[in-house]
Enzyme design. Sequence first.
Site, PDB file in Angstrom:
ATOM      1  N   GLU A  16     -15.059   9.147  13.879  1.00 54.03           N
ATOM      2  CA  GLU A  16     -15.132   9.545  12.462  1.00 54.03           C
ATOM      3  C   GLU A  16     -16.535   9.280  11.920  1.00 54.03           C
ATOM      4  O   GLU A  16     -17.098   8.219  12.153  1.00 54.03           O
ATOM      5  CB  GLU A  16     -14.103   8.727  11.671  1.00 54.03           C
ATOM      6  CG  GLU A  16     -14.079   9.031  10.196  1.00 54.03           C
ATOM      7  CD  GLU A  16     -13.854  10.515   9.926  1.00 54.03           C
ATOM      8  OE1 GLU A  16     -12.796  11.038  10.287  1.00 54.03           O
ATOM      9  OE2 GLU A  16     -14.753  11.162   9.358  1.00 54.03           O
ATOM     10  N   LEU A  70     -17.292  10.094   8.457  1.00 56.40           N
ATOM     11  CA  LEU A  70     -17.329  10.194   6.985  1.00 56.40           C
ATOM     12  C   LEU A  70     -18.017   8.977   6.387  1.00 56.40           C
ATOM     13  O   LEU A  70     -18.040   7.897   6.974  1.00 56.40           O
ATOM     14  CB  LEU A  70     -15.921  10.358   6.408  1.00 56.40           C
ATOM     15  CG  LEU A  70     -14.874   9.250   6.497  1.00 56.40           C
ATOM     16  CD1 LEU A  70     -15.122   8.100   5.560  1.00 56.40           C
ATOM     17  CD2 LEU A  70     -13.501   9.826   6.214  1.00 56.40           C
ATOM     18  N   LYS A  80     -20.893  -4.109  11.837  1.00 55.69           N
ATOM     19  CA  LYS A  80     -20.016  -4.446  12.975  1.00 55.69           C
ATOM     20  C   LYS A  80     -20.256  -3.503  14.154  1.00 55.69           C
ATOM     21  O   LYS A  80     -20.156  -3.924  15.308  1.00 55.69           O
ATOM     22  CB  LYS A  80     -18.544  -4.433  12.537  1.00 55.69           C
ATOM     23  CG  LYS A  80     -17.897  -3.068  12.421  1.00 55.69           C
ATOM     24  CD  LYS A  80     -16.415  -3.167  12.185  1.00 55.69           C
ATOM     25  CE  LYS A  80     -15.781  -1.811  11.952  1.00 55.69           C
ATOM     26  NZ  LYS A  80     -15.804  -0.909  13.112  1.00 55.69           N
ATOM     27  N   LYS A 118     -20.474   7.838  18.506  1.00 58.74           N
ATOM     28  CA  LYS A 118     -20.281   7.109  17.249  1.00 58.74           C
ATOM     29  C   LYS A 118     -21.217   5.905  17.169  1.00 58.74           C
ATOM     30  O   LYS A 118     -21.878   5.670  16.166  1.00 58.74           O
ATOM     31  CB  LYS A 118     -18.814   6.680  17.145  1.00 58.74           C
ATOM     32  CG  LYS A 118     -18.495   5.788  15.975  1.00 58.74           C
ATOM     33  CD  LYS A 118     -18.674   6.480  14.637  1.00 58.74           C
ATOM     34  CE  LYS A 118     -18.564   5.484  13.502  1.00 58.74           C
ATOM     35  NZ  LYS A 118     -18.916   6.049  12.218  1.00 58.74           N
ATOM     36  N   CYS A 161     -19.051  -0.392   8.502  1.00 53.24           N
ATOM     37  CA  CYS A 161     -19.401   0.223   9.792  1.00 53.24           C
ATOM     38  C   CYS A 161     -20.665  -0.339  10.425  1.00 53.24           C
ATOM     39  O   CYS A 161     -20.587  -0.994  11.463  1.00 53.24           O
ATOM     40  CB  CYS A 161     -19.540   1.731   9.623  1.00 53.24           C
ATOM     41  SG  CYS A 161     -17.947   2.527   9.381  1.00 53.24           S
ATOM     42  N   GLY A 194     -25.047  -2.645   4.798  1.00 56.10           N
ATOM     43  CA  GLY A 194     -23.814  -3.439   4.769  1.00 56.10           C
ATOM     44  C   GLY A 194     -22.652  -2.506   5.018  1.00 56.10           C
ATOM     45  O   GLY A 194     -22.816  -1.455   5.636  1.00 56.10           O
ATOM     46  N   LYS A 196       0.836  -1.203   0.000  1.00 55.92           N
ATOM     47  CA  LYS A 196       0.000   0.000   0.000  1.00 55.92           C
ATOM     48  C   LYS A 196       0.874   1.258   0.000  1.00 55.92           C
ATOM     49  O   LYS A 196       0.646   2.202  -0.766  1.00 55.92           O
ATOM     50  CB  LYS A 196      -0.858   0.008   1.271  1.00 55.92           C
ATOM     51  CG  LYS A 196      -2.323   0.101   1.023  1.00 55.92           C
ATOM     52  CD  LYS A 196      -3.088   0.109   2.342  1.00 55.92           C
ATOM     53  CE  LYS A 196      -4.465  -0.458   2.122  1.00 55.92           C
ATOM     54  NZ  LYS A 196      -5.300  -0.411   3.311  1.00 55.92           N
TER      55      LYS A 196
HETATM   56  P1  NAD Z   1      -9.265  -0.209   6.684  1.00 52.59           P
HETATM   57  O1  NAD Z   1      -9.326  -1.653   6.977  1.00 52.59           O
HETATM   58  O2  NAD Z   1      -9.667   0.299   5.341  1.00 52.59           O
HETATM   59  O3  NAD Z   1      -7.795   0.347   6.964  1.00 52.59           O
HETATM   60  C1  NAD Z   1      -7.057   0.047   8.102  1.00 52.59           C
HETATM   61  C2  NAD Z   1      -5.579   0.231   7.764  1.00 52.59           C
HETATM   62  O4  NAD Z   1      -4.827   0.089   8.971  1.00 52.59           O
HETATM   63  C3  NAD Z   1      -5.021  -0.798   6.786  1.00 52.59           C
HETATM   64  O5  NAD Z   1      -4.368  -0.138   5.733  1.00 52.59           O
HETATM   65  C4  NAD Z   1      -4.028  -1.618   7.625  1.00 52.59           C
HETATM   66  O6  NAD Z   1      -2.919  -2.073   6.874  1.00 52.59           O
HETATM   67  C5  NAD Z   1      -3.603  -0.575   8.643  1.00 52.59           C
HETATM   68  N1  NAD Z   1      -3.018  -1.129   9.867  1.00 52.59           N
HETATM   69  C6  NAD Z   1      -3.352  -2.229  10.584  1.00 52.59           C
HETATM   70  N2  NAD Z   1      -2.579  -2.351  11.656  1.00 52.59           N
HETATM   71  C7  NAD Z   1      -1.715  -1.313  11.641  1.00 52.59           C
HETATM   72  C8  NAD Z   1      -0.678  -0.872  12.504  1.00 52.59           C
HETATM   73  N3  NAD Z   1      -0.366  -1.542  13.609  1.00 52.59           N
HETATM   74  N4  NAD Z   1      -0.002   0.243  12.185  1.00 52.59           N
HETATM   75  C9  NAD Z   1      -0.311   0.940  11.069  1.00 52.59           C
HETATM   76  N5  NAD Z   1      -1.277   0.584  10.214  1.00 52.59           N
HETATM   77  C10 NAD Z   1      -1.987  -0.529  10.503  1.00 52.59           C
HETATM   78  O7  NAD Z   1     -10.157   0.480   7.809  1.00 52.59           O
HETATM   79  P2  NAD Z   1     -11.119   1.768   7.664  1.00 52.59           P
HETATM   80  O8  NAD Z   1     -12.347   1.416   6.910  1.00 52.59           O
HETATM   81  O9  NAD Z   1     -10.318   2.941   7.246  1.00 52.59           O
HETATM   82  O10 NAD Z   1     -11.561   1.949   9.184  1.00 52.59           O
HETATM   83  C11 NAD Z   1     -10.662   2.386  10.179  1.00 52.59           C
HETATM   84  C12 NAD Z   1     -11.441   2.665  11.446  1.00 52.59           C
HETATM   85  O11 NAD Z   1     -12.344   3.750  11.240  1.00 52.59           O
HETATM   86  C13 NAD Z   1     -12.312   1.503  11.918  1.00 52.59           C
HETATM   87  O12 NAD Z   1     -12.338   1.493  13.320  1.00 52.59           O
HETATM   88  C14 NAD Z   1     -13.677   1.828  11.380  1.00 52.59           C
HETATM   89  O13 NAD Z   1     -14.712   1.255  12.146  1.00 52.59           O
HETATM   90  C15 NAD Z   1     -13.689   3.341  11.518  1.00 52.59           C
HETATM   91  N6  NAD Z   1     -14.571   4.036  10.586  1.00 52.59           N
HETATM   92  C16 NAD Z   1     -14.614   3.652   9.275  1.00 52.59           C
HETATM   93  C17 NAD Z   1     -15.429   4.339   8.386  1.00 52.59           C
HETATM   94  C18 NAD Z   1     -15.505   3.916   6.937  1.00 52.59           C
HETATM   95  O14 NAD Z   1     -16.385   4.420   6.231  1.00 52.59           O
HETATM   96  N7  NAD Z   1     -14.649   3.042   6.464  1.00 52.59           N
HETATM   97  C19 NAD Z   1     -16.198   5.428   8.831  1.00 52.59           C
HETATM   98  C20 NAD Z   1     -16.111   5.810  10.166  1.00 52.59           C
HETATM   99  C21 NAD Z   1     -15.293   5.103  11.035  1.00 52.59           C
END
Ligand code: NAD
Length: 437
Positions: free
Chosen positions: A148, A150, A258, A201, A255, A252, A35
């Site tokens: 977050e 978004l 889960k 949240k 977010c 689905g 990545k």
């Molecule tokens: P994601 O799975 O797309 O990305 C997570 C990233 O973290 C990955 O790139 C992974 O390689 C990296 N990672 C894992 N362990 C790591 C470490 N120790 N150090 C550095 N990087 C590491 O996740 P996401 O969808 O971006 O969601 C992240 C968080 O935000 C979650 O808790 C999710 O619930 C929350 N969230 C997501 C959204 C959404 O729309 N996706 C919206 C609001 C909140």
Amino acid sequence: MKITVCGTGYVGLVTGVCLADIGHEVVCFDTDEQKINMLNEGLCPIYEPGLEELLLKQLLANRLHFSTDAKQSYKESEVIFLAVGTPQKEDGAADLTFIEQAVETIAQHINSHTIIVTKSTVPIGTNDRLQAMFDGKGVSVHVVSNPEFLREGSGIYDTFHGDRIVIGSNHKEAKEKVEKIFQPLQIPIVHMSLKSAEMVKYASFLATKISFINEIAKLCEYTGANVEDVALGMGMDSRIGTPFLKAGIGFGGSCFPKDTKALENVASLYGYEFQILQSVIKVNEKQKSLLFDKAMNRMGTVEGKTVAVLGLSFKPNTDDIRDAPSIPLMDDLIEAGAHVRAYDPVAHNHVKRIYQNTIHYSETIENAIDQADLVCIVTEWGEIKDFPLHKYKQMMREPLLIDGRNCYKLEEAKQADITYISIGREVVERKTPIFRY
Ligand code: NAD
């Protein structure tokens, strides 16, 4: 300000790029080397409208850097945003392994007085635990919660135009510093305790609205009412509002599924039976088989039939297929012996990792529906919503369309002379039989 974002997924990458755009010096750290290599070349590993352009702009401006080197990423940072995944464990609880690993690494490399801002969605009480982890290691930091909100598919827009920014902290300097980071966005900021911010949240009510309207849709089908009209009439009441009153095949994505389960898990840990939430989850589980059930009710069997599935991502404008309704539908169709043709503008590659050669991946909607026995609309991408209905009649073996997103008006379906089955509305029967020899 010097900021590091830990995790470059949908949240971390959008956050990092946007913070750079408002003038901060940002390092995005991830453990995924592939990545980071892509990002350093200016290529975006996820599909998110507008993200790649903004990423390139900030790389060129030298305000944004990507790295897998923990020491370099953390050692000079004033504020570190945690944006790693918190997926669901088998018992429904949030899996905090990535968060804990990140904290271990961060604690090894930071200066004292760094501020740790948790953007990842974490159960109530987690940030206190993270603070205790740092304290236990003798590292002086302040942990702040900044949930977050978004939406994937409009992440950039939402970051710049959010309704509010929630900052959870009891530490005066820490919360002022985090507020300062976001000041250029001119979005209202709400301060509260760590636990209340974590709860905001999870408590956001949208999944409940979706399951409620899906139950109303079911009753509409029994009674002959039209759920689109009902939702319009309900939504015009300003106390209710129209967003998230769209009946369909359930929620689905990464977010809602889960997070609702994690909140239920938190409640059960306190011995509290959260009945509304349990129903929200149960209704959504049932929605997963809705299209398949409708297909079986209509056709009796799908064995040997060609079924086109239109839309694979969990919603339009994203390539994210986590908990996408297309997956249980395709599982059911495959198991029942159907030949599945799948179409999506951007999510093919992710789906290929699951199904490999078990299904056919169509390059266009036309390829998918050509001589099909059934078409199921799963995701309302613009091009799927706008696809002319008469083409289903022209191209399919039998023009039978089951629309899980109510993309078309019933009148249009009648005029197109197809069989059209949607959610919470009357079934439109094709008038003219089609004989193909
Ligand atoms: P994601 O799975 O797309 O990305 C997570 C990233 O973290 C990955 O790139 C992974 O390689 C990296 N990672 C894992 N362990 C790591 C470490 N120790 N150090 C550095 N990087 C590491 O996740 P996401 O969808 O971006 O969601 C992240 C968080 O935000 C979650 O808790 C999710 O619930 C929350 N969230 C997501 C959204 C959404 O729309 N996706 C919206 C609001 C909140």
